[in-house]
Write a protein that holds these residues in place. Structure first.
Motif, PDB file in Angstrom:
ATOM      1  N   MET A 155       0.840  -1.188   0.000  1.00 53.74           N
ATOM      2  CA  MET A 155       0.000   0.000   0.000  1.00 53.74           C
ATOM      3  C   MET A 155       0.882   1.248   0.000  1.00 53.74           C
ATOM      4  O   MET A 155       1.912   1.304   0.642  1.00 53.74           O
ATOM      5  CB  MET A 155      -0.912  -0.020   1.214  1.00 53.74           C
ATOM      6  N   SER A 156       0.445   2.271  -0.705  1.00 58.22           N
ATOM      7  CA  SER A 156       1.192   3.508  -0.830  1.00 58.22           C
ATOM      8  C   SER A 156       1.112   4.348   0.442  1.00 58.22           C
ATOM      9  O   SER A 156       0.136   4.297   1.180  1.00 58.22           O
ATOM     10  CB  SER A 156       0.635   4.319  -2.000  1.00 58.22           C
ATOM     11  N   ASP A 157       2.149   5.150   0.676  1.00 60.32           N
ATOM     12  CA  ASP A 157       2.157   6.102   1.776  1.00 60.32           C
ATOM     13  C   ASP A 157       1.367   7.362   1.425  1.00 60.32           C
ATOM     14  O   ASP A 157       1.228   8.255   2.241  1.00 60.32           O
ATOM     15  CB  ASP A 157       3.588   6.520   2.112  1.00 60.32           C
ATOM     16  N   PHE A 158       0.861   7.447   0.213  1.00 60.20           N
ATOM     17  CA  PHE A 158       0.205   8.648  -0.274  1.00 60.20           C
ATOM     18  C   PHE A 158      -1.278   8.376  -0.504  1.00 60.20           C
ATOM     19  O   PHE A 158      -1.648   7.441  -1.197  1.00 60.20           O
ATOM     20  CB  PHE A 158       0.885   9.126  -1.551  1.00 60.20           C
ATOM     21  N   ALA A 159      -2.120   9.212   0.053  1.00 56.73           N
ATOM     22  CA  ALA A 159      -3.574   8.993  -0.006  1.00 56.73           C
ATOM     23  C   ALA A 159      -4.178   9.321  -1.367  1.00 56.73           C
ATOM     24  O   ALA A 159      -5.222   8.790  -1.718  1.00 56.73           O
ATOM     25  CB  ALA A 159      -4.249   9.843   1.064  1.00 56.73           C
ATOM     26  N   HIS A 160      -3.552  10.195  -2.132  1.00 59.40           N
ATOM     27  CA  HIS A 160      -4.118  10.643  -3.397  1.00 59.40           C
ATOM     28  C   HIS A 160      -3.088  10.497  -4.503  1.00 59.40           C
ATOM     29  O   HIS A 160      -1.885  10.502  -4.238  1.00 59.40           O
ATOM     30  CB  HIS A 160      -4.552  12.108  -3.303  1.00 59.40           C
ATOM     31  N   SER A 161      -3.573  10.412  -5.718  1.00 55.55           N
ATOM     32  CA  SER A 161      -2.649  10.368  -6.845  1.00 55.55           C
ATOM     33  C   SER A 161      -3.289  11.031  -8.053  1.00 55.55           C
ATOM     34  O   SER A 161      -4.507  11.177  -8.139  1.00 55.55           O
ATOM     35  CB  SER A 161      -2.266   8.927  -7.182  1.00 55.55           C
ATOM     36  N   ALA A 162      -2.446  11.442  -8.965  1.00 60.57           N
ATOM     37  CA  ALA A 162      -2.894  12.030 -10.220  1.00 60.57           C
ATOM     38  C   ALA A 162      -1.851  11.686 -11.271  1.00 60.57           C
ATOM     39  O   ALA A 162      -0.669  11.536 -10.962  1.00 60.57           O
ATOM     40  CB  ALA A 162      -3.030  13.537 -10.096  1.00 60.57           C
ATOM     41  N   SER A 163      -2.300  11.571 -12.489  1.00 59.16           N
ATOM     42  CA  SER A 163      -1.360  11.325 -13.576  1.00 59.16           C
ATOM     43  C   SER A 163      -1.940  11.899 -14.857  1.00 59.16           C
ATOM     44  O   SER A 163      -3.143  12.146 -14.962  1.00 59.16           O
ATOM     45  CB  SER A 163      -1.092   9.830 -13.742  1.00 59.16           C
ATOM     46  N   SER A 164      -1.071  12.110 -15.813  1.00 60.77           N
ATOM     47  CA  SER A 164      -1.518  12.551 -17.130  1.00 60.77           C
ATOM     48  C   SER A 164      -0.573  11.963 -18.167  1.00 60.77           C
ATOM     49  O   SER A 164       0.571  11.633 -17.869  1.00 60.77           O
ATOM     50  CB  SER A 164      -1.578  14.077 -17.225  1.00 60.77           C
ATOM     51  N   ARG A 187       3.449  15.258   2.099  1.00 54.80           N
ATOM     52  CA  ARG A 187       4.463  14.450   1.432  1.00 54.80           C
ATOM     53  C   ARG A 187       3.966  14.039   0.051  1.00 54.80           C
ATOM     54  O   ARG A 187       2.786  13.807  -0.147  1.00 54.80           O
ATOM     55  CB  ARG A 187       4.768  13.195   2.254  1.00 54.80           C
ATOM     56  N   TYR A 188       4.899  13.954  -0.886  1.00 53.23           N
ATOM     57  CA  TYR A 188       4.505  13.534  -2.223  1.00 53.23           C
ATOM     58  C   TYR A 188       5.628  12.801  -2.947  1.00 53.23           C
ATOM     59  O   TYR A 188       6.801  12.912  -2.590  1.00 53.23           O
ATOM     60  CB  TYR A 188       4.014  14.711  -3.069  1.00 53.23           C
ATOM     61  N   ARG A 189       5.218  12.067  -3.947  1.00 55.23           N
ATOM     62  CA  ARG A 189       6.107  11.360  -4.861  1.00 55.23           C
ATOM     63  C   ARG A 189       5.772  11.885  -6.246  1.00 55.23           C
ATOM     64  O   ARG A 189       4.597  11.988  -6.609  1.00 55.23           O
ATOM     65  CB  ARG A 189       5.837   9.862  -4.792  1.00 55.23           C
ATOM     66  N   MET A 190       6.802  12.252  -7.020  1.00 56.91           N
ATOM     67  CA  MET A 190       6.567  12.823  -8.338  1.00 56.91           C
ATOM     68  C   MET A 190       7.591  12.251  -9.313  1.00 56.91           C
ATOM     69  O   MET A 190       8.756  12.078  -8.955  1.00 56.91           O
ATOM     70  CB  MET A 190       6.699  14.336  -8.295  1.00 56.91           C
ATOM     71  N   GLY A 191       7.142  11.972 -10.505  1.00 61.47           N
ATOM     72  CA  GLY A 191       8.069  11.463 -11.491  1.00 61.47           C
ATOM     73  C   GLY A 191       7.470  11.454 -12.877  1.00 61.47           C
ATOM     74  O   GLY A 191       6.369  11.952 -13.102  1.00 61.47           O
TER      75      GLY A 191
END
Length: 119
Positions: A1-10, A104-108
Motif C-alpha cells: 500500500m502507498s504512503d500517499f492517499a491521493h494520486s494524479a497522472s496525465s 508528502r509527495y512522490r513525483m516522477g
C-alpha cells in the motif's frame, strides 16, 4: 500500500526523440525556474530553489526550496529515488514539507517509446 492517499497522472504525446524529452525533464531547472520569480499568486514572494552539484541527475540527489508566504515559512526537500535514462525518473519528499496545500509527495515521469514523426 502507498504512503500517499491521493494520486494524479496525465499522459501526453510529445513529438520529439525520447532522449531529448528525458534530457529536458531530467534538468530540475526546467521545473523550478518559476519558483525563483516573484509572482502575484505568491503576493510578491518567491522561493529559493536549491539542488545538489550534480543537478539532481543521480539516485540520491537532493533538491528543494525554501521561502515564505505572508511571513509563514515554506520548505520542501526531495530526493531522487529512481532514475533510468531515457525512460524514467522519480523523486519523493524526504520528510513532511512545510507547505499549505499538500503534504508528502512522490513525483516522477516515465517516457513510453512510440512512433515519432519528427527527427
Amino acid at each position: 500500500m502507498s504512503d500517499f492517499a491521493h494520486s494524479a497522472s496525465s499522459t501526453r504525446r510529445i513529438e520529439a526523440a525520447d532522449a531529448a524529452v528525458f534530457r529536458h525533464l531530467d534538468d530540475h531547472r526546467n521545473h523550478s525556474a518559476h519558483m525563483g520569480q516573484r509572482s502575484w499568486a505568491m503576493m510578491g514572494s518567491r522561493m529559493e530553489v536549491h539542488m545538489d552539484a550534480g543537478g539532481t541527475r543521480a539516485v540520491g540527489s537532493r533538491s528543494g526550496f525554501t521561502g515564505s508566504f505572508l511571513g509563514i515559512p515554506l520548505a520542501v526537500e526531495k530526493i531522487v529515488i529512481e532514475r533510468d535514462p531515457p525512460r524514467l525518473k522519480t523523486s519523493v519528499t524526504v520528510r513532511a514539507p512545510t507547505l499549505w496545500v499538500i503534504g508528502r509527495y512522490r513525483m516522477g515521469f516515465s517516457i513510453i517509446p512510440g512512433p515519432h514523426r519528427c527527427c
